[in-house]
Design a protein around this motif. Structure first.
Motif, mmCIF file in Angstrom:
data_model
loop_
_atom_site.group_PDB
_atom_site.id
_atom_site.type_symbol
_atom_site.label_atom_id
_atom_site.label_comp_id
_atom_site.label_asym_id
_atom_site.label_seq_id
_atom_site.Cartn_x
_atom_site.Cartn_y
_atom_site.Cartn_z
ATOM 1 N N PHE A 10 0.833 -1.206 0.000
ATOM 2 C CA PHE A 10 0.000 0.000 0.000
ATOM 3 C C PHE A 10 0.869 1.258 0.000
ATOM 4 N N ASN A 11 1.904 1.247 0.828
ATOM 5 C CA ASN A 11 2.805 2.404 0.896
ATOM 6 C C ASN A 11 3.519 2.644 -0.430
ATOM 7 N N ASP A 62 4.278 6.034 -5.098
ATOM 8 C CA ASP A 62 4.244 6.205 -6.558
ATOM 9 C C ASP A 62 3.279 7.324 -6.942
ATOM 10 N N ALA A 63 2.145 7.393 -6.237
ATOM 11 C CA ALA A 63 1.165 8.446 -6.498
ATOM 12 C C ALA A 63 1.756 9.818 -6.177
ATOM 13 N N ALA A 64 2.495 9.885 -5.059
ATOM 14 C CA ALA A 64 3.129 11.152 -4.668
ATOM 15 C C ALA A 64 4.142 11.601 -5.705
ATOM 16 N N VAL A 65 4.904 10.651 -6.236
ATOM 17 C CA VAL A 65 5.898 10.969 -7.268
ATOM 18 C C VAL A 65 5.207 11.493 -8.526
ATOM 19 N N LEU A 66 4.163 10.790 -8.957
ATOM 20 C CA LEU A 66 3.438 11.208 -10.157
ATOM 21 C C LEU A 66 2.849 12.600 -10.000
ATOM 22 N N PRO A 113 -6.188 6.965 -12.803
ATOM 23 C CA PRO A 113 -7.438 7.276 -12.084
ATOM 24 C C PRO A 113 -7.493 6.773 -10.646
ATOM 25 N N TYR A 114 -6.570 5.901 -10.254
ATOM 26 C CA TYR A 114 -6.580 5.391 -8.882
ATOM 27 C C TYR A 114 -6.097 6.424 -7.874
ATOM 28 N N ILE A 115 -5.375 7.446 -8.324
ATOM 29 C CA ILE A 115 -4.691 8.366 -7.411
ATOM 30 C C ILE A 115 -5.621 9.060 -6.416
ATOM 31 N N PRO A 116 -6.760 9.636 -6.836
ATOM 32 C CA PRO A 116 -7.590 10.362 -5.859
ATOM 33 C C PRO A 116 -8.039 9.517 -4.679
ATOM 34 N N GLN A 161 1.899 13.768 3.896
ATOM 35 C CA GLN A 161 2.580 15.043 3.658
ATOM 36 C C GLN A 161 4.090 14.848 3.592
ATOM 37 N N ASP A 162 4.607 14.030 4.498
ATOM 38 C CA ASP A 162 6.049 13.760 4.496
ATOM 39 C C ASP A 162 6.474 13.067 3.203
ATOM 40 N N LYS A 163 5.648 12.140 2.733
ATOM 41 C CA LYS A 163 5.975 11.414 1.500
ATOM 42 C C LYS A 163 5.974 12.353 0.305
ATOM 43 N N VAL A 164 4.983 13.232 0.253
ATOM 44 C CA VAL A 164 4.904 14.167 -0.861
ATOM 45 C C VAL A 164 6.076 15.128 -0.826
#
Length: 204
Positions: A53-54, A59-63, A97-100, A115-118
């Motif tokens: 999950f992490n 990956d979503a944060a990177v994108l 589309p999975y990101i939201p 927030q830390d990941k982003v």
């Protein structure tokens, strides 16, 4: 014969299962079945469900940082930046589309962790403060209308985020097929930009 990318298959399957069942309801066996591998192979790549999950969250944060942040930096005007943000955001979420769902889930469960990941993926964490400074400066110069930067960004992001979060509801309500939804969201870029101009453009 094309070589199989097992890790990608796992991540694609996990996104579908997490979206359908949530983090709490997702099971590693179900993810393995959807990826068409055995459970031992799944654990070879990801030792725990939390690690999997992490990885998707990261990956979503990177994108998001790679595709969204560039719209908000540079020498462009605030209106130009928000127009570019509109294009970049809608294009990114149409492709991913999975990101939201993942972001909203993580923000509700672990806001500081996300927030830390982003921030760890963003080169320099002062993007938003600098953007707010530019908004206030352009307001002082009468280039844009006076509106609190926080309200401005919340309004624009709401216009962009909601159609993706509420997609299952209004595609059913409007009887939209996937191709129609993609076309609708591409049309929405122009509609959001109209709102940005109404919010900010002065008569001068």
């Amino acid at each position: 014969m094309e070589k199989r990318n097992t890790e990608k298959d796992i991540l694609d399957a996990a996104k579908k299962v997490f979206i359908a069942k949530g983090n709490a309801g997702a099971r590693m066996q179900e993810i393995a079945d959807m990826a068409n591998i055995n459970k031992a192979m799944l654990y070879y790549y990801f030792k725990t469900k939390e690690q999997l999950f992490n990885r998707i969250i990261e990956d979503a944060a990177v994108l998001m940082s790679q595709n969204i942040i560039p719209a908000l930096i540079g020498d462009k005007s605030i209106i130009e930046k928000l127009e570019q943000l509109t294009d970049n955001y809608i294009d990114t979420l149409l492709q991913h589309p999975y990101i939201p769902i993942f972001i909203l889930n993580e923000l509700n469960q672990n806001p500081q962790t996300f927030q830390d990941k982003v921030q760890s993926k963003i080169a320099g964490s002062d993007v938003l403060p600098k953007l707010f400074q530019q908004i206030l400066l352009e307001q002082q110069q009468n280039k844009i209308k006076a509106i609190a930067p926080q309200h401005l960004m919340l309004t624009v992001m709401s216009l962009l985020v909601f159609p993706f979060v509420a997609k299952p509801i209004f595609t059913e309500l409007f009887q939209m097929k996937e191709t129609q939804y993609v076309g609708f969201m591409n049309e929405r870029k122009a509609e959001v930009k109209k709102v940005i101009h109404l919010l900010l453009k002065t008569n001068s």
